[in-house]
Design a protein around this motif. Sequence first.
Motif, PDB file in Angstrom:
ATOM      1  N   LEU A 253       4.544  -3.386 -42.203  1.00 29.22           N
ATOM      2  CA  LEU A 253       3.190  -3.000 -41.807  1.00 29.22           C
ATOM      3  C   LEU A 253       2.412  -4.199 -41.283  1.00 29.22           C
ATOM      4  CD1 LEU A 253       1.941  -0.510 -44.567  1.00 29.22           C
ATOM      5  CD2 LEU A 253       2.112  -0.080 -42.115  1.00 29.22           C
ATOM      6  N   LEU A 254       2.512  -5.313 -41.977  1.00 27.76           N
ATOM      7  CA  LEU A 254       1.753  -6.502 -41.595  1.00 27.76           C
ATOM      8  C   LEU A 254       2.109  -6.951 -40.182  1.00 27.76           C
ATOM      9  CD1 LEU A 254      -0.130  -8.874 -42.249  1.00 27.76           C
ATOM     10  CD2 LEU A 254       1.830 -10.051 -43.242  1.00 27.76           C
ATOM     11  N   TYR A 255       3.395  -7.137 -39.914  1.00 28.21           N
ATOM     12  CA  TYR A 255       3.784  -7.695 -38.623  1.00 28.21           C
ATOM     13  C   TYR A 255       3.658  -6.686 -37.491  1.00 28.21           C
ATOM     14  CZ  TYR A 255       5.308 -11.923 -40.909  1.00 28.21           C
ATOM     15  OH  TYR A 255       5.313 -13.093 -41.609  1.00 28.21           O
ATOM     16  N   VAL A 281      -4.460 -12.109 -39.338  1.00 25.77           N
ATOM     17  CA  VAL A 281      -3.740 -12.084 -40.611  1.00 25.77           C
ATOM     18  C   VAL A 281      -4.697 -11.854 -41.773  1.00 25.77           C
ATOM     19  CG1 VAL A 281      -2.371 -13.467 -42.213  1.00 25.77           C
ATOM     20  CG2 VAL A 281      -1.836 -13.503 -39.788  1.00 25.77           C
ATOM     21  N   VAL A 282      -5.846 -12.542 -41.777  1.00 24.88           N
ATOM     22  CA  VAL A 282      -6.793 -12.416 -42.886  1.00 24.88           C
ATOM     23  C   VAL A 282      -7.305 -10.984 -42.998  1.00 24.88           C
ATOM     24  CG1 VAL A 282      -9.089 -13.077 -43.678  1.00 24.88           C
ATOM     25  CG2 VAL A 282      -7.484 -14.833 -42.918  1.00 24.88           C
ATOM     26  N   VAL A 283      -7.693 -10.383 -41.879  1.00 24.09           N
ATOM     27  CA  VAL A 283      -8.209  -9.014 -41.913  1.00 24.09           C
ATOM     28  C   VAL A 283      -7.124  -8.039 -42.360  1.00 24.09           C
ATOM     29  CG1 VAL A 283      -9.140  -7.131 -40.513  1.00 24.09           C
ATOM     30  CG2 VAL A 283      -9.965  -9.468 -40.175  1.00 24.09           C
ATOM     31  N   THR A 284      -5.910  -8.221 -41.836  1.00 25.94           N
ATOM     32  CA  THR A 284      -4.817  -7.317 -42.181  1.00 25.94           C
ATOM     33  C   THR A 284      -4.437  -7.448 -43.650  1.00 25.94           C
ATOM     34  OG1 THR A 284      -3.958  -7.540 -39.923  1.00 25.94           O
ATOM     35  CG2 THR A 284      -2.491  -6.572 -41.567  1.00 25.94           C
ATOM     36  N   VAL A 285      -4.327  -8.682 -44.137  1.00 24.34           N
ATOM     37  CA  VAL A 285      -3.969  -8.893 -45.540  1.00 24.34           C
ATOM     38  C   VAL A 285      -5.073  -8.372 -46.455  1.00 24.34           C
ATOM     39  CG1 VAL A 285      -3.540 -10.656 -47.291  1.00 24.34           C
ATOM     40  CG2 VAL A 285      -2.428 -10.825 -45.072  1.00 24.34           C
ATOM     41  N   ALA A 286      -6.335  -8.539 -46.065  1.00 24.07           N
ATOM     42  CA  ALA A 286      -7.439  -8.008 -46.867  1.00 24.07           C
ATOM     43  C   ALA A 286      -7.348  -6.482 -46.975  1.00 24.07           C
ATOM     44  CB  ALA A 286      -8.775  -8.415 -46.250  1.00 24.07           C
ATOM     45  N   ALA A 287      -7.023  -5.822 -45.860  1.00 21.76           N
ATOM     46  CA  ALA A 287      -6.854  -4.368 -45.894  1.00 21.76           C
ATOM     47  C   ALA A 287      -5.686  -3.974 -46.793  1.00 21.76           C
ATOM     48  CB  ALA A 287      -6.643  -3.840 -44.476  1.00 21.76           C
ATOM     49  N   MET A 288      -4.592  -4.754 -46.740  1.00 19.16           N
ATOM     50  CA  MET A 288      -3.439  -4.467 -47.579  1.00 19.16           C
ATOM     51  C   MET A 288      -3.772  -4.679 -49.057  1.00 19.16           C
ATOM     52  SD  MET A 288      -0.387  -6.098 -45.255  1.00 19.16           S
ATOM     53  CE  MET A 288       0.840  -5.830 -46.519  1.00 19.16           C
ATOM     54  N   LEU A 293      -4.776  -2.327 -54.336  1.00 22.61           N
ATOM     55  CA  LEU A 293      -5.637  -2.043 -55.482  1.00 22.61           C
ATOM     56  C   LEU A 293      -5.754  -0.547 -55.727  1.00 22.61           C
ATOM     57  CD1 LEU A 293      -8.603  -4.574 -55.081  1.00 22.61           C
ATOM     58  CD2 LEU A 293      -7.098  -4.380 -57.058  1.00 22.61           C
ATOM     59  N   ILE A 294      -5.896   0.213 -54.654  1.00 22.31           N
ATOM     60  CA  ILE A 294      -6.079   1.655 -54.796  1.00 22.31           C
ATOM     61  C   ILE A 294      -4.843   2.307 -55.404  1.00 22.31           C
ATOM     62  CG2 ILE A 294      -6.368   3.814 -53.510  1.00 22.31           C
ATOM     63  CD1 ILE A 294      -8.158   2.272 -51.566  1.00 22.31           C
ATOM     64  N   ILE A 295      -3.669   1.919 -54.914  1.00 17.79           N
ATOM     65  CA  ILE A 295      -2.441   2.560 -55.393  1.00 17.79           C
ATOM     66  C   ILE A 295      -1.826   1.817 -56.575  1.00 17.79           C
ATOM     67  CG2 ILE A 295      -1.950   3.500 -53.109  1.00 17.79           C
ATOM     68  CD1 ILE A 295       0.137   1.345 -52.718  1.00 17.79           C
ATOM     69  N   ASP A 296      -2.461   0.697 -56.994  1.00 17.22           N
ATOM     70  CA  ASP A 296      -2.001  -0.085 -58.148  1.00 17.22           C
ATOM     71  C   ASP A 296      -0.595  -0.641 -57.912  1.00 17.22           C
ATOM     72  OD1 ASP A 296      -2.255  -1.299 -60.591  1.00 17.22           O
ATOM     73  OD2 ASP A 296      -1.517   0.412 -61.724  1.00 17.22           O
TER      74      ASP A 296
END
Length: 368
Positions: A253-255, A281-288, A293-296
């Motif tokens: 997903l990241l790449y 990268v920062v925005v994408t990693v923050a979204a991830m 957190l949501i899915i634990d």
Amino acid sequence: MADLRLVLDEAAQAALISPETSEKLLPFLMDRGVIVKEGFEAAQSQRPHTLAEELLSVEPDTETPRFVRGFHDILITIGVVILLSGLWGIASLYVVLPAIILLSEVLVRRQRLALPAVALTVALFVWTANLMVMWFPINPDFLAASHFPIPLLAALPVASGLYYLRYRVPLSFALAVMAAFVFAVNLFIRVVAYLGDDPSFPLNNLRLFSVILLISALCLFAIALYFDLRDVRRQTLRSDIAFWLHLGTAPALLYSVLGVWIGGISLLGQDHGYSTWLSAVVVTVAAMMLIGLIIDRRAFVTAGLMSLGVAIYGVFKQGNAGVDTYFYLTLLIVGVIVLVIGIGWVPLRRLTLRLLPHSLSERLPRAL
């Protein structure tokens, strides 16, 4: 609370029940809400805690993949790796497969050892890849649609799938699913390249290629979520399968997102400005991190941190800082992020779940 699966595995190892009975009993007992409590834990929960104990208490972990159950597993795994490595070096490649199968029958099917099962699954995957490469050489043009031979891509999901059907190792199922997606994407790219008479389709259409990869990664993420939401208590094989799928899906997903975002230029290693790369990268990693957190799923979050470190390292390097300076600054920043996430995971997740609609949060693993 002890894991019901571990109790049944111990009963199978003690020859009280057969491994087949253990597999059948687990869903039967869990469907009826059967749990196992340890006396010490029950007593501890009733004992009053001092202030110091409350401050030093450790939050229970809701994400505990069952691939290490003790030092016995580690010792056996070391022996498996050394034995297969030695056999691989002195014997024919064809001799390694019977050794993998024999070890799997003894260590996985009969003794139900988790970590050796992971090592043998990886060994079979690597063995299959090596055999296919020996029979069907790889195209040296990395960005050509035909870089990986079709027999190689087809053999990997088949081998992993058959291994799962025989031994029920979660990693083998996850590898089979991910390899099947790689095969499907490669086949689609080959068809598009053939119809457009463009053998270098990935190179000439980087953004479209990244979109295709992103769609595939989202499909993988949906499959991982399916297994996750079918076992929100993290007590069955579905949870372990979801763990491995998340671990493989997060980098994809990241790449793929980064490839779509900046036109795939980062995939070629070209200098497109480290500030752009860092922002993406920062925005994408923050979204991830928010999704994790949501899915634990800490594994989902952790997979993006290495790329974040690479981006920060590149920015410091571009700024002509000394080698030691930007290397240690990178370690410092990424280390702080890891510690903040690790220490604050539970309260951060409580806060995140409170912001979600109740109809959604009640279907997710509860915040402890």
